[in-house]
Design a protein around this motif. Structure first.
Motif, PDB file in Angstrom:
ATOM      1  N   ASP A   1       0.834  -1.206   0.000  1.00 35.52           N
ATOM      2  CA  ASP A   1       0.000   0.000   0.000  1.00 35.52           C
ATOM      3  C   ASP A   1       0.868   1.255   0.000  1.00 35.52           C
ATOM      4  O   ASP A   1       1.990   1.246   0.528  1.00 35.52           O
ATOM      5  CB  ASP A   1      -0.891   0.017   1.247  1.00 35.52           C
ATOM      6  N   PRO A   2       0.334   2.353  -0.574  1.00 30.38           N
ATOM      7  CA  PRO A   2       1.086   3.625  -0.535  1.00 30.38           C
ATOM      8  C   PRO A   2       1.357   4.045   0.902  1.00 30.38           C
ATOM      9  O   PRO A   2       0.533   3.818   1.802  1.00 30.38           O
ATOM     10  CB  PRO A   2       0.151   4.615  -1.232  1.00 30.38           C
ATOM     11  N   LEU A   3       2.462   4.661   1.093  1.00 30.94           N
ATOM     12  CA  LEU A   3       2.823   5.153   2.419  1.00 30.94           C
ATOM     13  C   LEU A   3       2.095   6.468   2.674  1.00 30.94           C
ATOM     14  O   LEU A   3       2.176   7.402   1.882  1.00 30.94           O
ATOM     15  CB  LEU A   3       4.337   5.350   2.506  1.00 30.94           C
ATOM     16  N   GLU A   4       1.389   6.582   3.742  1.00 34.73           N
ATOM     17  CA  GLU A   4       0.650   7.794   4.070  1.00 34.73           C
ATOM     18  C   GLU A   4       1.571   8.767   4.798  1.00 34.73           C
ATOM     19  O   GLU A   4       2.219   8.410   5.777  1.00 34.73           O
ATOM     20  CB  GLU A   4      -0.536   7.457   4.963  1.00 34.73           C
ATOM     21  N   LEU A   5       1.619  10.010   4.282  1.00 36.08           N
ATOM     22  CA  LEU A   5       2.469  11.043   4.871  1.00 36.08           C
ATOM     23  C   LEU A   5       1.614  12.096   5.579  1.00 36.08           C
ATOM     24  O   LEU A   5       0.491  12.389   5.153  1.00 36.08           O
ATOM     25  CB  LEU A   5       3.316  11.715   3.797  1.00 36.08           C
ATOM     26  N   THR A   6       2.175  12.689   6.597  1.00 39.28           N
ATOM     27  CA  THR A   6       1.511  13.766   7.325  1.00 39.28           C
ATOM     28  C   THR A   6       2.449  14.966   7.397  1.00 39.28           C
ATOM     29  O   THR A   6       3.628  14.811   7.757  1.00 39.28           O
ATOM     30  CB  THR A   6       1.149  13.321   8.757  1.00 39.28           C
ATOM     31  N   VAL A   7       1.945  16.181   7.041  1.00 42.92           N
ATOM     32  CA  VAL A   7       2.749  17.400   7.114  1.00 42.92           C
ATOM     33  C   VAL A   7       2.693  17.924   8.540  1.00 42.92           C
ATOM     34  O   VAL A   7       1.623  18.210   9.078  1.00 42.92           O
ATOM     35  CB  VAL A   7       2.237  18.468   6.148  1.00 42.92           C
TER      36      VAL A   7
END
Length: 323
Positions: A298-304
């Motif tokens: 799965d795509p890696l979820e990023l948080t700003v």
């Protein structure tokens, strides 16, 4: 021996069969009722033969002999002190015919009587053997503690006789291992001459043998999906072993590899290393080609976590600030 004279008695001959617990002799005997005694009248004699414990020979031991039929008061008896005998067969049996020689009639009137046509029977009984050592067969794991005793060493077998020994036993546990203790449970004799022997139930100790782990294969694997991490590493959380016996507890897990490191669904995963686990795992070896499975990256979820506004009002996101 001497001839017995009696002018007032006559003699009539007859025949009788005699028997004893261990031996018998059939000989004719005269019945004396009066008149002059006749020389060399025939008598019936019972011969006692001792049991012979099998030794491969035929020599019989004569322990006694008696005149069974009344002899009209004459002084005559049977003497076996110088007698000898031979069984007609060396093998174990009851009622074996014995050829007897050397019996004597003794007493003051013995000259008037004669032994004729001597035969006798006696028993040859089995000799007891003891197994002093035993050989247990090593085998593949089968989920039981059963052992096979394929051979044993016997004491006191008569030279030239063919006697073998085999039986069953029990391993200390059902599990695989080397030099495992085997308890001998039962043994029996075989071979051409086994019928001449019995076997003591005192069985040997110190018997050992091996149980070897058996090979099994894997029919299917279960690969876990993961979030993108830039590599092809995969985790095999479970598999389906093929060939596990009975209720044995055997699990399987290991490592694998995705076809690529890129994000995607239904991606092929190949198992690279699998290890067995569970209570009974030591009794098995994994062999063969490992199967494949599919799983997703799965795509890696990023948080700003922070933003920067430059002098012109542009927002700059720094990867270092991503979370």
């Amino acid at each position: 021996m001497r001839e017995h004279q009696s002018p007032t008695r006559t003699r009539r001959k007859g025949w009788a069969a005699v028997s004893a617990a261990t031996a018998s002799v059939l000989i004719s005997i005269p019945f004396v009722f009066g008149g002059a005694a006749q020389a060399s009248s025939l008598v019936d004699v019972t011969v006692t033969i001792a049991d012979l414990t099998y030794d491969g020979g035929t020599t019989a031991e004569i322990t006694d002999c008696t005149i069974d039929t009344p002899v009209g008061g004459f002084d005559v008896s049977c003497d076996a002190s110088g007698a000898s005998g031979d069984f007609v067969s060396e093998d174990v049996a009851t009622g074996v015919q014995v050829t007897v020689t050397g019996l004597m009639l003794i007493g003051g009137d013995s000259a008037d009587f004669e032994i004729d046509g001597i035969t006798a029977t006696g028993d040859i009984v089995p000799a007891e053997l003891t197994a002093t050592a035993a050989t247990a067969d090593s085998r593949d794991y089968d989920g039981t503690d059963d052992a096979t005793i394929s051979d044993c060493t016997l004491d006191a077998v008569v030279e030239g006789d063919t006697v073998t020994c085999s039986g069953t036993g029990t391993f200390d546990t059902k599990d695989s291992g080397t030099g495992k203790t085997v308890t001998v449970d039962s043994l029996s004799l075989g071979g051409t001459d086994a019928g001449n022997y019995t076997l003591s139930t005192t069985y040997p100790t110190g018997v050992t043998a091996d149980i070897t782990a058996i090979d099994i294969t894997v029919d299917a694997i279960d690969a876990d999906g993961k979030d993108y991490d830039g590599n092809t590493d995969a985790t095999i959380s479970d598999c389906a072993p093929n060939g596990v016996l009975g209720d044995d507890e055997v699990t399987c897990s290991g490592d694998g590899s995705f076809d690529t490191a890129a994000v995607g669904t239904g991606k092929t995963v190949t198992a690279t290393t699998l290890t067995l686990g569970g209570t009974d795992a030591s009794n098995y070896n994994l062999t063969g080609t490992y199967p494949t499975d599919t799983a997703a990256i799965d795509p890696l979820e990023l948080t700003v976590s922070s933003v920067t506004v430059d002098a012109k009002g542009a927002t700059i996101l720094s990867p270092a600030d991503w979370a």
